[in-house]
Design a protein around this motif. Structure first.
Motif, PDB file in Angstrom:
ATOM      1  N   PRO A 181       0.844  -1.211   0.000  1.00 51.89           N
ATOM      2  CA  PRO A 181       0.000   0.000   0.000  1.00 51.89           C
ATOM      3  C   PRO A 181       0.876   1.257   0.000  1.00 51.89           C
ATOM      4  O   PRO A 181       1.923   1.294   0.638  1.00 51.89           O
ATOM      5  N   GLU A 182       0.430   2.262  -0.715  1.00 53.17           N
ATOM      6  CA  GLU A 182       1.214   3.486  -0.860  1.00 53.17           C
ATOM      7  C   GLU A 182       1.389   4.215   0.461  1.00 53.17           C
ATOM      8  O   GLU A 182       0.457   4.376   1.235  1.00 53.17           O
ATOM      9  N   SER A 183       2.622   4.618   0.701  1.00 51.86           N
ATOM     10  CA  SER A 183       2.975   5.480   1.831  1.00 51.86           C
ATOM     11  C   SER A 183       4.294   6.152   1.460  1.00 51.86           C
ATOM     12  O   SER A 183       4.924   5.783   0.465  1.00 51.86           O
ATOM     13  N   SER A 184       4.726   7.107   2.255  1.00 55.62           N
ATOM     14  CA  SER A 184       5.985   7.784   1.927  1.00 55.62           C
ATOM     15  C   SER A 184       7.165   6.814   2.002  1.00 55.62           C
ATOM     16  O   SER A 184       8.085   6.880   1.178  1.00 55.62           O
ATOM     17  N   ILE A 185       7.132   5.893   2.946  1.00 55.09           N
ATOM     18  CA  ILE A 185       8.212   4.910   3.079  1.00 55.09           C
ATOM     19  C   ILE A 185       8.200   3.943   1.898  1.00 55.09           C
ATOM     20  O   ILE A 185       9.245   3.635   1.330  1.00 55.09           O
ATOM     21  N   VAL A 186       7.029   3.494   1.496  1.00 58.16           N
ATOM     22  CA  VAL A 186       6.913   2.592   0.347  1.00 58.16           C
ATOM     23  C   VAL A 186       7.350   3.304  -0.929  1.00 58.16           C
ATOM     24  O   VAL A 186       8.044   2.721  -1.772  1.00 58.16           O
ATOM     25  N   MET A 187       6.977   4.576  -1.061  1.00 67.19           N
ATOM     26  CA  MET A 187       7.393   5.328  -2.242  1.00 67.19           C
ATOM     27  C   MET A 187       8.919   5.428  -2.298  1.00 67.19           C
ATOM     28  O   MET A 187       9.531   5.178  -3.335  1.00 67.19           O
ATOM     29  N   ASP A 188       9.545   5.746  -1.179  1.00 71.40           N
ATOM     30  CA  ASP A 188      11.009   5.840  -1.142  1.00 71.40           C
ATOM     31  C   ASP A 188      11.659   4.495  -1.449  1.00 71.40           C
ATOM     32  O   ASP A 188      12.627   4.425  -2.209  1.00 71.40           O
ATOM     33  N   ALA A 189      11.112   3.432  -0.875  1.00 70.77           N
ATOM     34  CA  ALA A 189      11.662   2.092  -1.127  1.00 70.77           C
ATOM     35  C   ALA A 189      11.489   1.691  -2.590  1.00 70.77           C
ATOM     36  O   ALA A 189      12.392   1.104  -3.196  1.00 70.77           O
TER      37      ALA A 189
END
Length: 129
Positions: free
Chosen positions: A27-35
């Protein structure tokens, strides 16, 4: 005949794609986006370098840059949609020179199509060795 260098590169490229695919499904989140962006960067690097080795080992074509690699691969029908690979170069260059949250978000949204194109490259190389 496939070189050991190409075989090792293919293994590492596949592992990177597996990790890239894995993070895209989160699911999209700032941490997932960075990863996701980080995984795009290292998968992209492994992809173009693996393709470079493949072009040299199998086709005898020497290349030095990602753009040249993708153009040669396109001319040999290893890469079907040259535009997406040229777009990847642009995305990678934007990320490596500056971090802009808006640009990062735009690139994050392109990652599912990037991983799909990368998988096609992997399949082509695997079939052609």
């Amino acid at each position: 005949m496939t070189s050991e260098k190409l075989e090792r590169s293919l293994i590492n490229f596949q592992k990177a794609m597996d990790r890239f695919t894995e993070v895209i499904q989160e699911p999209e989140s700032s941490i997932v986006m960075d990863a996701t962006i980080q995984r795009f960067e290292f998968t992209y690097e492994l992809m173009w370098k693996t393709l470079k080795i493949f072009l040299e080992d199998i086709h005898g074509i020497r290349t030095v840059s990602p753009r040249q690699v993708f153009k040669e691969a396109y001319s040999l029908s290893i890469v079907e949609q040259e535009e997406i690979f040229l777009e990847m170069i642009k995305s990678r260059n934007l990320l490596s020179h500056t971090y802009n949250e808006e640009q990062a978000s735009d690139i994050y949204k392109k990652c599912p199509s990037y991983v799909s194109a990368m998988q096609n490259v992997y399949d082509q190389i695997s079939a052609g060795r």
